[in-house]
Design an enzyme around this catalytic site. Sequence first.
Site, PDB file in Angstrom:
ATOM      1  N   TYR A  19     -19.131 -45.113  26.601  1.00  0.00           N
ATOM      2  CA  TYR A  19     -18.507 -44.187  27.526  1.00  0.00           C
ATOM      3  C   TYR A  19     -19.079 -42.763  27.558  1.00  0.00           C
ATOM      4  O   TYR A  19     -19.482 -42.278  28.596  1.00  0.00           O
ATOM      5  CB  TYR A  19     -17.001 -44.088  27.240  1.00  0.00           C
ATOM      6  CG  TYR A  19     -16.243 -45.382  27.430  1.00  0.00           C
ATOM      7  CD1 TYR A  19     -16.395 -46.143  28.582  1.00  0.00           C
ATOM      8  CD2 TYR A  19     -15.356 -45.844  26.466  1.00  0.00           C
ATOM      9  CE1 TYR A  19     -15.697 -47.321  28.772  1.00  0.00           C
ATOM     10  CE2 TYR A  19     -14.639 -47.019  26.642  1.00  0.00           C
ATOM     11  CZ  TYR A  19     -14.815 -47.749  27.797  1.00  0.00           C
ATOM     12  OH  TYR A  19     -14.121 -48.908  27.979  1.00  0.00           O
ATOM     13  N   HIS A  84     -21.375 -36.137  -3.220  1.00  0.00           N
ATOM     14  CA  HIS A  84     -21.025 -34.861  -2.601  1.00  0.00           C
ATOM     15  C   HIS A  84     -21.976 -34.616  -1.438  1.00  0.00           C
ATOM     16  O   HIS A  84     -23.170 -34.424  -1.629  1.00  0.00           O
ATOM     17  CB  HIS A  84     -21.125 -33.726  -3.624  1.00  0.00           C
ATOM     18  CG  HIS A  84     -20.385 -32.484  -3.220  1.00  0.00           C
ATOM     19  ND1 HIS A  84     -20.806 -31.688  -2.181  1.00  0.00           N
ATOM     20  CD2 HIS A  84     -19.266 -31.895  -3.724  1.00  0.00           C
ATOM     21  CE1 HIS A  84     -19.974 -30.664  -2.054  1.00  0.00           C
ATOM     22  NE2 HIS A  84     -19.022 -30.772  -2.979  1.00  0.00           N
ATOM     23  N   ASP A  85     -21.435 -34.652  -0.210  1.00  0.00           N
ATOM     24  CA  ASP A  85     -22.324 -34.582   0.946  1.00  0.00           C
ATOM     25  C   ASP A  85     -23.034 -33.239   1.082  1.00  0.00           C
ATOM     26  O   ASP A  85     -24.226 -33.180   1.420  1.00  0.00           O
ATOM     27  CB  ASP A  85     -21.557 -34.905   2.233  1.00  0.00           C
ATOM     28  CG  ASP A  85     -20.346 -34.012   2.467  1.00  0.00           C
ATOM     29  OD1 ASP A  85     -19.945 -33.282   1.536  1.00  0.00           O
ATOM     30  OD2 ASP A  85     -19.792 -34.060   3.586  1.00  0.00           O
ATOM     31  N   THR A 109     -19.340 -21.831  -0.742  1.00  0.00           N
ATOM     32  CA  THR A 109     -18.661 -23.079  -1.083  1.00  0.00           C
ATOM     33  C   THR A 109     -18.937 -24.094   0.026  1.00  0.00           C
ATOM     34  O   THR A 109     -19.454 -23.739   1.088  1.00  0.00           O
ATOM     35  CB  THR A 109     -17.143 -22.849  -1.241  1.00  0.00           C
ATOM     36  OG1 THR A 109     -16.538 -24.050  -1.731  1.00  0.00           O
ATOM     37  CG2 THR A 109     -16.496 -22.481   0.079  1.00  0.00           C
ATOM     38  N   SER A 110     -18.596 -25.352  -0.209  1.00  0.00           N
ATOM     39  CA  SER A 110     -18.891 -26.408   0.764  1.00  0.00           C
ATOM     40  C   SER A 110     -18.309 -26.104   2.132  1.00  0.00           C
ATOM     41  O   SER A 110     -18.907 -26.401   3.166  1.00  0.00           O
ATOM     42  CB  SER A 110     -18.351 -27.749   0.272  1.00  0.00           C
ATOM     43  OG  SER A 110     -18.963 -28.118  -0.937  1.00  0.00           O
ATOM     44  N   HIS A 157      11.717 -41.352  42.750  1.00  0.00           N
ATOM     45  CA  HIS A 157      12.150 -42.593  42.093  1.00  0.00           C
ATOM     46  C   HIS A 157      11.320 -43.786  42.592  1.00  0.00           C
ATOM     47  O   HIS A 157      11.761 -44.924  42.510  1.00  0.00           O
ATOM     48  CB  HIS A 157      13.648 -42.864  42.314  1.00  0.00           C
ATOM     49  CG  HIS A 157      14.504 -41.653  42.134  1.00  0.00           C
ATOM     50  ND1 HIS A 157      14.966 -41.258  40.900  1.00  0.00           N
ATOM     51  CD2 HIS A 157      14.947 -40.723  43.022  1.00  0.00           C
ATOM     52  CE1 HIS A 157      15.670 -40.147  41.034  1.00  0.00           C
ATOM     53  NE2 HIS A 157      15.656 -39.797  42.313  1.00  0.00           N
ATOM     54  N   GLN A 239      -9.407 -22.161   1.164  1.00  0.00           N
ATOM     55  CA  GLN A 239     -10.774 -22.686   1.104  1.00  0.00           C
ATOM     56  C   GLN A 239     -11.230 -23.099   2.508  1.00  0.00           C
ATOM     57  O   GLN A 239     -12.408 -23.045   2.829  1.00  0.00           O
ATOM     58  CB  GLN A 239     -10.834 -23.880   0.150  1.00  0.00           C
ATOM     59  CG  GLN A 239     -12.259 -24.333  -0.136  1.00  0.00           C
ATOM     60  CD  GLN A 239     -12.320 -25.366  -1.253  1.00  0.00           C
ATOM     61  OE1 GLN A 239     -12.269 -26.552  -0.980  1.00  0.00           O
ATOM     62  NE2 GLN A 239     -12.418 -24.904  -2.492  1.00  0.00           N
ATOM     63  N   SER A 287     -12.255 -58.941  40.659  1.00  0.00           N
ATOM     64  CA  SER A 287     -11.628 -59.963  39.830  1.00  0.00           C
ATOM     65  C   SER A 287     -12.539 -61.179  39.772  1.00  0.00           C
ATOM     66  O   SER A 287     -13.129 -61.570  40.780  1.00  0.00           O
ATOM     67  CB  SER A 287     -10.266 -60.373  40.413  1.00  0.00           C
ATOM     68  OG  SER A 287      -9.796 -61.553  39.799  1.00  0.00           O
ATOM     69  N   ARG A 301      -9.115 -47.093  33.606  1.00  0.00           N
ATOM     70  CA  ARG A 301      -9.848 -46.631  32.415  1.00  0.00           C
ATOM     71  C   ARG A 301      -9.343 -45.260  31.980  1.00  0.00           C
ATOM     72  O   ARG A 301      -9.120 -45.019  30.785  1.00  0.00           O
ATOM     73  CB  ARG A 301     -11.348 -46.558  32.709  1.00  0.00           C
ATOM     74  CG  ARG A 301     -12.148 -45.935  31.559  1.00  0.00           C
ATOM     75  CD  ARG A 301     -13.597 -45.678  31.918  1.00  0.00           C
ATOM     76  NE  ARG A 301     -14.331 -46.913  32.103  1.00  0.00           N
ATOM     77  CZ  ARG A 301     -15.631 -46.943  32.440  1.00  0.00           C
ATOM     78  NH1 ARG A 301     -16.300 -45.824  32.638  1.00  0.00           N
ATOM     79  NH2 ARG A 301     -16.253 -48.095  32.578  1.00  0.00           N
ATOM     80  N   ARG A 336     -12.777 -36.184  10.424  1.00  0.00           N
ATOM     81  CA  ARG A 336     -14.052 -36.786  10.848  1.00  0.00           C
ATOM     82  C   ARG A 336     -13.842 -37.710  12.049  1.00  0.00           C
ATOM     83  O   ARG A 336     -14.761 -37.953  12.836  1.00  0.00           O
ATOM     84  CB  ARG A 336     -14.669 -37.609   9.712  1.00  0.00           C
ATOM     85  CG  ARG A 336     -15.286 -36.823   8.589  1.00  0.00           C
ATOM     86  CD  ARG A 336     -15.785 -37.793   7.516  1.00  0.00           C
ATOM     87  NE  ARG A 336     -16.100 -37.104   6.271  1.00  0.00           N
ATOM     88  CZ  ARG A 336     -17.314 -36.670   5.944  1.00  0.00           C
ATOM     89  NH1 ARG A 336     -18.318 -36.867   6.774  1.00  0.00           N
ATOM     90  NH2 ARG A 336     -17.513 -36.049   4.794  1.00  0.00           N
TER      91      ARG A 336
END
Length: 482
Positions: A19, A84-85, A109-110, A157, A239, A287, A301, A336
Amino acid sequence: MEGSGEEFMKYRSPLVSRYASKEMAYNFSDSKKFVTWRRLWLYLAKSEKELGLPITDAQVSEMETHLQDIDFAMAAVEERKLRHDVMAHVHTFAHCCPTAAPIIHLGATSCYVGDNTDLIMLRDGFDILLPKLARVIDRLANFAEKYADLPTLGFTHYQPAQLTTVGKRACLWLQDLVMDLRNLQRAREDLRFRGVKGTTGTQASFLQLFQGDHEKVEELDVKVTEMAGFKKSYLVTGQTYSRKVDIDSLSVLASLGATVHKICTDIRLLANLKEIEEPFEKEQIGSSAMPYKRNPMRAERCCSLARHLMALVSDPLQTAAVQWLERTLDDSANRRISLPESFLTADIILSTLQNITEGLVVYPKVIERHIRHELPFMATENIIMAMVKAGGNRQDCHEKIRVLSQQAAAVVKQEGGDNDLLARVQADPYFSPILGQLDSILDPKTFIGRAPQQVTRFLSEEVRPVLEPYKSKMDVKIDLEL
């Protein structure tokens, strides 16, 4: 099919494989993520050097040279080893920048790279979505203008109600989309940079690097923030930046999802009535079993994906609620998924909706037939008023009309016939004083009130002005993969 056979032996997210646009898929790609990490390390090194830390031109130059050439295989090996990435990518970057290795990630820091990169991706994601939303509004505004005075049955309605116009109904859709445009703009402008804050947000490590010089620590934060393209950073963080920021970002996308779901549901209902259809390709099959069908698959969709988009906002709501003290890591895996998926989903919804609004087909004759079927009932009050003006008694006329209306309704509901109320009125001598007025009394345009004028004013005052910032991006066409 493109790609290797191995590629089809594992799950691939349809949001990317089926998509979303290339630009949005790239925005949340590993390539952009890790190149951005390297840029952030470069910004940090440059700023630290400018503020007097012992970092050389050669080290900065070496980092600049190797921003793009990421050895993903090496990074994967390092991450398996280190668990540790961020440190895996520090080591991978250091491998191709041996001179700069001692100062990469200095004092950080990370979350310096992790959170700041997320904020960049959110900002850039909004920058991809906003012109797409503006184009949808533009296409729908053109549609509303074209059909501003075409009478059509209104529905409350999902029962026939007073007449409106096709263009006025489109303005109801537009009003919600304009609100979404403002919401997305506000969310994008409200984003700040996490900046350079250290492990628990106190900037202690940087204060130590600059030997207690508070002004230099503040200047470092400002410099890096500006290099990253942000006007401001959050003055206080733990952090991480507050996860309420994610709520704000995904809430406006979920709200957009609700708007699109309503619009596309309306289109699906109108397609059933054969009044309006989405574009249908010459060789498209509706169809596999029923060759005559023209299913509203694009609108379906959009509704399907909009439900997913609306559901995703529950993730940051719960994540923000359970962030303990300065931070906990149970946000990471969830973010993620929820952050990229929200933007990817909104992206394909807007691309599909642009395609729909560029090719909406209106069937005026069908609309006119539906009006003729219902209008005699709606015109009864006008007939009564005309009779009173001609000297009749309102109560007598009301009773006459009531009886004839019930008879006509029985023909429609019990016999499956057409609404013959008008013929009954014409055949009743009581109504002879106004027979010459019936055509004008039953003119649909006398039942639409100020709908055309409302369309004109709404488009000029509230729609066209908000599109001005996007004028240069209005001509982009969507090549929609079905």
